[in-house]
Design an enzyme around this catalytic site. Structure first.
Site: not given
Ligand code: GRF
Length: 201
Positions: A90, A92, A107, A109
């Site tokens: 989380m 940048l 990544n 998304h």
């Molecule tokens: C996922 O939904 C992904 O798309 C986003 O962050 C979330 C991470 O979920 N980037 P997790 O920690 O892998 O359960």
């Protein structure tokens, strides 16, 4: 065998799916390092349980983002990593971090990019009222969710969906798609030409 570092801030369900794909023999890489910016991230525990080095690097210990990212670069480089996988990280990342691993940072998304970039991709799509959304695996560049697309999977929005049920199906789709993309990278099957990422034999 390609070595992978995973950066995660939260639950780590994508990390877990990646580790399970490796255990099943469906992903030909090795996770050697997991880093989190949150001490209580379940992702760290998921890694430790499997004997994988898992580090909490506290942003508060650094005076700015550049210094924090320098610490990340040092840990990742020191571990001999070929691919950096962001799995719900989380923060940048700075331009210096991106430059340190050119086209070696992935990544995932939770939308079909370029639609609904940024935070809460599922909720943005749900509130917009689209009939199809999904998830995107992409290489990370210096923009916000703007790097070139590696794989995408569509997820239909059904009449009865709530945000929660849609999120659940997108998560399930992410878990399949991310492992597939990482496996392709690890087997040198991804070839980049301009903005296109091709899968080669
Ligand atoms: C996922 O939904 C992904 O798309 C986003 O962050 C979330 C991470 O979920 N980037 P997790 O920690 O892998 O359960």
């Amino acid at each position: 065998m390609k070595q992978i570092a995973v950066l995660a801030s939260g639950q780590g369900s994508n990390l877990e799916a990646i580790l399970e794909a490796i255990e099943r023999g469906d992903l030909s890489g090795r996770v050697v390092l997991v880093i989190s910016d949150r001490s209580r991230a379940p992702a760290l525990e998921k890694a430790r349980k499997r004997g994988i080095e898992a580090l909490f690097i506290n942003p508060k210990d650094f005076k700015n983002r550049a210094d924090y990212d320098r610490a990340l670069i040092d840990e990742i480089s020191g571990a001999g990593v070929h691919l950096v996988v962001l799995a719900g990280f989380m923060r940048l990342l700075s331009a210096d971090f991106i430059k340190a691993f050119p086209q070696r940072i992935m990544n995932i998304h939770p939308s079909l990019l370029p639609a609904f970039p940024g935070l809460d991709g599922v909720e943005q799509a749900f509130n917009y009222g689209v009939k199809v959304t999904g998830c995107t695996v992409h290489f990370v560049d210096e923009g916000l969710d703007s790097g070139l697309v590696i794989l995408q999977e569509a997820v239909p929005v059904i009449q009865q969906d709530t945000l929660f049920t849609l999120e659940q199906r997108i998560h399930a789709s992410e878990h399949r798609l991310y492992s597939t993309a990482i496996d392709l990278f690890c087997r040198d099957k991804l070839k980049v030409e301009g903005r296109r990422c091709q899968i080669v034999d």
